[in-house]
Enzyme design. Structure first.
Site, mmCIF file in Angstrom:
data_model
loop_
_atom_site.group_PDB
_atom_site.id
_atom_site.type_symbol
_atom_site.label_atom_id
_atom_site.label_comp_id
_atom_site.label_asym_id
_atom_site.label_seq_id
_atom_site.Cartn_x
_atom_site.Cartn_y
_atom_site.Cartn_z
ATOM 1 N N GLU A 287 -3.036 13.213 122.419
ATOM 2 C CA GLU A 287 -2.548 13.627 121.100
ATOM 3 C C GLU A 287 -2.528 15.153 120.966
ATOM 4 O OE1 GLU A 287 -3.587 12.612 116.412
ATOM 5 O OE2 GLU A 287 -5.160 12.477 117.935
ATOM 6 N N LYS B 7 2.618 8.858 113.268
ATOM 7 C CA LYS B 7 1.290 8.317 113.003
ATOM 8 C C LYS B 7 1.202 7.747 111.596
ATOM 9 C CE LYS B 7 -3.545 9.817 113.563
ATOM 10 N NZ LYS B 7 -4.370 10.959 114.030
ATOM 11 N N CYS C 299 -4.037 7.702 117.876
ATOM 12 C CA CYS C 299 -5.426 7.979 117.516
ATOM 13 C C CYS C 299 -5.987 7.077 116.413
ATOM 14 C CB CYS C 299 -5.583 9.454 117.169
ATOM 15 S SG CYS C 299 -7.311 10.025 117.277
#
Length: 293
Positions: free
Chosen positions: A43, A116, A153
């Site tokens: 990331e 995300k 994540c």
């Protein structure tokens, strides 16, 4: 293509963007030389993890898609004939930014992107200040090496995200990640946190019968404001098979992690563990509620 060699780049990041990119490029080249057809970067891999503080100057690091990062890594993907999963701070419009994974096809084209969806706001992880929640949904990205369920994540803690990717046809779950410890935590607390991180992702592999690739950064990064203790990113990237079995595990240093996926195994595992078949879709309506009072 029944067998697919994949690679994860676990990297320690510096303040120098060009040095970070050069290190990533070198690792990608090494992975391709070892036969990897799919290479995953961690990331926000072009710089330090800036979300330890809330600083409007950091928005200057954001870039468009297409833009400098996609152009550079697209050329590399085309040269090496590999599919790349990259990550960047996306500037979508003035005042509108995302934490975005971009998948580059082996011919250099942009195969797709994922923004995300779950955005944390914890001490040293002030991501809500920077990132707008994603609006592209949980859609696999179709490539020459298969349908990739790319998440990012904080998404890795949510079984709903993994399930929706699997139900949409993802053949593998991929998590570019930046996660680590507060150095002030006890050794026991650190170990609990990392064990939980590994366990929940292996569970996504088990529950959905598909491999999981998790690429984390490594090394200590100080809080630039000096207010916090910084973050010790724990690395420990791993590749798990469709029963959650470890195919490869990294340590706490810079590393290129490589494993071979047997694409047939997902079909075989789902035949003996038919979790998708036995789902009670008629009884799951409350999942769209925040909480059942």
């Amino acid at each position: 293509m029944q067998k697919l060699k994949v690679a994860l780049v676990q990297q320690s990041l510096r303040h120098d963007r060009e040095a970070n990119i050069a290190a990533s490029e070198a690792a990608i080249r090494k992975a391709a030389a070892q036969g990897a057809r799919l290479v995953v970067l961690q990331e926000l891999h072009t710089g330090r993890y800036f979300c330890q503080t809330e600083d409007t100057d950091c928005f200057e690091m954001a870039e468009s898609i297409p833009g400098p990062s996609t152009e550079l890594f697209s050329a590399l993907a085309r040269e090496l004939g590999v599919v790349l999963v990259t990550s960047l701070f996306e500037r979508r419009a003035p005042g509108l930014y995302h934490n975005t994974a971009v998948v580059l096809e082996s011919d250099g084209s942009i195969a797709g992107k994922y923004r995300k969806m779950h955005i944390p706001d914890d001490p040293a992880f002030y991501e809500k200040f920077y990132f707008t929640p994603g609006d592209l949904g949980f859609e696999p990205i179709h490539t020459s090496v298969g349908s990739l369920g790319v998440l990012v994540c904080w998404d890795q803690w949510y079984p709903e995200a993994a399930r929706l990717m699997a139900l949409a046809g993802a053949e593998v779950l991929i998590y570019p990640t930046a996660i680590g410890w507060d150095p002030r935590d006890t050794d026991a607390e650190m170990e609990r946190q990392r064990d939980a991180w590994v366990t929940v992702q292996r569970a996504h592999a088990v529950a959905n019968g598909i491999p999981v690739l998790s690429a984390n950064r490594v090394g200590f990064e100080a809080d630039p404001s000096g207010a916090g203790a910084g973050i010790q990113f724990w690395g420990t990237s791993f590749i798990a098979g469709p029963q959650g079995e470890f195919l490869a595990r990294a340590g706490e240093q810079e590393e290129i992690l490589i494993a071979e996926l047997d694409r047939r195994r997902s079909e075989d595992v789902r035949r003996i563990w038919p979790f998708l078949r036995d789902r009670r879709i008629d009884a799951y309506g409350d999942l769209v509620k925040r909480y059942r009072d």
